[in-house]
Design an enzyme around this catalytic site. Structure first.
Site, PDB file in Angstrom:
ATOM      1  N   GLY A 191      -7.834 -13.658   4.873  1.00  0.00           N
ATOM      2  CA  GLY A 191      -6.691 -14.242   5.869  1.00  0.00           C
ATOM      3  C   GLY A 191      -7.279 -14.863   6.874  1.00  0.00           C
ATOM      4  O   GLY A 191      -7.159 -16.230   6.788  1.00  0.00           O
TER       5      GLY A 191
ATOM      6  N   THR B 147       9.306   8.378  -5.131  1.00  0.00           N
ATOM      7  CA  THR B 147       9.730   7.017  -4.223  1.00  0.00           C
ATOM      8  C   THR B 147       8.640   6.036  -4.659  1.00  0.00           C
ATOM      9  O   THR B 147       9.408   4.903  -4.654  1.00  0.00           O
ATOM     10  CB  THR B 147       9.501   7.628  -2.708  1.00  0.00           C
ATOM     11  OG1 THR B 147      10.295   8.705  -2.367  1.00  0.00           O
ATOM     12  CG2 THR B 147       9.823   6.277  -1.650  1.00  0.00           C
TER      13      THR B 147
ATOM     14  N   ARG C  93     -15.901 -13.204   4.614  1.00  0.00           N
ATOM     15  CA  ARG C  93     -15.934 -13.965   5.691  1.00  0.00           C
ATOM     16  C   ARG C  93     -16.863 -15.024   5.463  1.00  0.00           C
ATOM     17  O   ARG C  93     -17.689 -15.097   4.572  1.00  0.00           O
ATOM     18  CB  ARG C  93     -16.569 -13.072   6.943  1.00  0.00           C
ATOM     19  CG  ARG C  93     -15.775 -12.083   7.605  1.00  0.00           C
ATOM     20  CD  ARG C  93     -14.424 -12.863   8.306  1.00  0.00           C
ATOM     21  NE  ARG C  93     -13.740 -12.006   8.920  1.00  0.00           N
ATOM     22  CZ  ARG C  93     -12.249 -11.444   8.316  1.00  0.00           C
ATOM     23  NH1 ARG C  93     -12.099 -11.874   7.111  1.00  0.00           N
ATOM     24  NH2 ARG C  93     -11.513 -10.549   8.957  1.00  0.00           N
TER      25      ARG C  93
ATOM     26  N   LYS D 102       0.665  -1.368  -0.204  1.00  0.00           N
ATOM     27  CA  LYS D 102      -0.001   0.137  -0.103  1.00  0.00           C
ATOM     28  C   LYS D 102       0.932   1.202  -0.034  1.00  0.00           C
ATOM     29  O   LYS D 102       0.832   2.137   0.860  1.00  0.00           O
ATOM     30  CB  LYS D 102      -1.002   0.026   1.125  1.00  0.00           C
ATOM     31  CG  LYS D 102      -1.829  -1.253   1.143  1.00  0.00           C
ATOM     32  CD  LYS D 102      -2.848  -0.997   2.160  1.00  0.00           C
ATOM     33  CE  LYS D 102      -3.884  -2.159   2.602  1.00  0.00           C
ATOM     34  NZ  LYS D 102      -3.306  -3.307   2.662  1.00  0.00           N
TER      35      LYS D 102
HETATM   36  O1  C5P Z   1      -7.857 -11.546   8.077  1.00  0.00           O
HETATM   37  P1  C5P Z   1      -8.596 -10.897   6.881  1.00  0.00           P
HETATM   38  O2  C5P Z   1      -9.146 -12.006   5.945  1.00  0.00           O
HETATM   39  O3  C5P Z   1      -9.475  -9.901   7.508  1.00  0.00           O
HETATM   40  O4  C5P Z   1      -7.187  -9.964   6.134  1.00  0.00           O
HETATM   41  C1  C5P Z   1      -7.653  -9.262   5.014  1.00  0.00           C
HETATM   42  C2  C5P Z   1      -6.499  -9.033   4.370  1.00  0.00           C
HETATM   43  O5  C5P Z   1      -6.767  -8.028   3.222  1.00  0.00           O
HETATM   44  C3  C5P Z   1      -5.247  -8.280   5.215  1.00  0.00           C
HETATM   45  O6  C5P Z   1      -4.226  -8.670   4.993  1.00  0.00           O
HETATM   46  C4  C5P Z   1      -5.420  -7.016   5.110  1.00  0.00           C
HETATM   47  O7  C5P Z   1      -4.206  -6.112   5.133  1.00  0.00           O
HETATM   48  C5  C5P Z   1      -6.024  -6.813   3.479  1.00  0.00           C
HETATM   49  N1  C5P Z   1      -6.817  -5.601   3.031  1.00  0.00           N
HETATM   50  C6  C5P Z   1      -7.709  -5.173   3.858  1.00  0.00           C
HETATM   51  N2  C5P Z   1      -8.324  -4.033   3.242  1.00  0.00           N
HETATM   52  C7  C5P Z   1      -7.947  -3.373   2.122  1.00  0.00           C
HETATM   53  C8  C5P Z   1      -6.845  -3.841   1.504  1.00  0.00           C
HETATM   54  C9  C5P Z   1      -6.069  -5.103   1.993  1.00  0.00           C
HETATM   55  O8  C5P Z   1      -8.290  -5.804   4.664  1.00  0.00           O
HETATM   56  N3  C5P Z   1      -8.589  -2.450   1.485  1.00  0.00           N
END
Ligand code: C5P
Length: 249
Positions: A229, A71, A200, A64
């Site tokens: 995740g 940079t 979920r 991100k």
């Molecule tokens: O554990 P969970 O399923 O909530 O993980 C979601 C993943 O997606 C995390 O690694 C989080 O950094 C990433 N993510 C997010 N929302 C965003 C971009 C990335 O939850 N807008």
């Protein structure tokens, strides 16, 4: 054409290479796309990318970026190049797309809040590095609004505006919740990539996420890639959780 299981990206949100390797060994080849975010990258850097790519899987490098355009331009170029030097020859031959090699990193993120010049720099860096190294250009996608933010009256419009800006600046797509995916698809067309976290399993806990949906709802809304995740990492049987998600699509 992507296969159904190639829509699922498992987020390796762990703090050691050993734990990350445990999940990759357990889930590959059912899962062929893994996300390396700030936690794992801070812990072990390119070693984590190497571990995933040597298995034959590919990496969504989710750092991100949000910084001055120069940079971000250099960081995206480095991420794309990180690609080539660390890949084993066997992994390379597995992933030729026509005559071009696909690097270990197939997708990276920048924050759309970084503004037009930063986004344009990111898109340009990916293109230039891919041409220079003769690799498939990694997708650059823009984070719109985090799925951990509560839904507000302006959320939808803010995400649409961010997606339009990202597309104008030459990005390949955006990260947004399934609640906005349909509108983004309508606004930005079929080829624009939509990545959706906050997935979920039915009735499962939300953790710190707010705008959550099931995998099936996200695909129905038009998401191309789902990032999952904790519902997989914390499951009693992570492989079974993966199969359930893929089966539900
Ligand atoms: O554990 P969970 O399923 O909530 O993980 C979601 C993943 O997606 C995390 O690694 C989080 O950094 C990433 N993510 C997010 N929302 C965003 C971009 C990335 O939850 N807008």
């Amino acid at each position: 054409m992507l296969k159904i299981k190639d829509k699922l990206i498992v987020a390796l949100d762990v703090d050691t290479l050993k734990k990350a390797k445990y999940f990759v060994d357990l889930l590959y080849p059912e899962v062929r796309l893994f996300k390396i975010g700030s936690q794992l990258f801070t812990a072990c850097g390119p070693e984590a990318i190497k571990m995933v790519s040597n298995k034959g899987a590919r990496v969504f490098l989710d750092l991100k970026f949000h910084d001055i355009p120069h940079t971000v331009y250099l960081s995206i170029g480095t991420g794309a190049a990180c690609s080539i030097n660390i890949m084993s020859p066997s992994a390379e031959t597995k992933t030729r797309v026509e005559d071009t090699v696909m690097g270990p990193v197939f997708m990276m993120t920048v924050h759309t809040k970084g503004g037009r010049a930063m986004l344009e720099g990111a898109a340009r860096a990916a293109k230039e590095k891919a041409n220079e190294l003769k690799i498939v250009k990694p997708y650059i996608v823009g984070v719109t609004r985090l799925t951990s933010d509560e839904e507000a009256p302006d959320t939808l419009q803010e995400v649409i505006n961010a997606a339009k800006l990202a597309q104008d600046a030459g990005l390949d797509g955006v990260v947004c919740s399934a609640h906005e995916a349909e509108a983004v698809r309508k606004e930005c067309g079929r080829d624009f990539i939509i990545v959706t976290p906050g997935i979920r399993l039915n009735g499962a806990q939300k953790d710190d996420q707010r705008r959550v949906t099931t995998a099936q709802e996200a695909i129905k809304a038009g998401s191309d890639f789902l990032v999952v995740g904790r519902p997989i990492l914390e499951a009693k049987d992570p492989l079974k959780a993966v199969k359930e998600i893929i089966g539900s699509l």
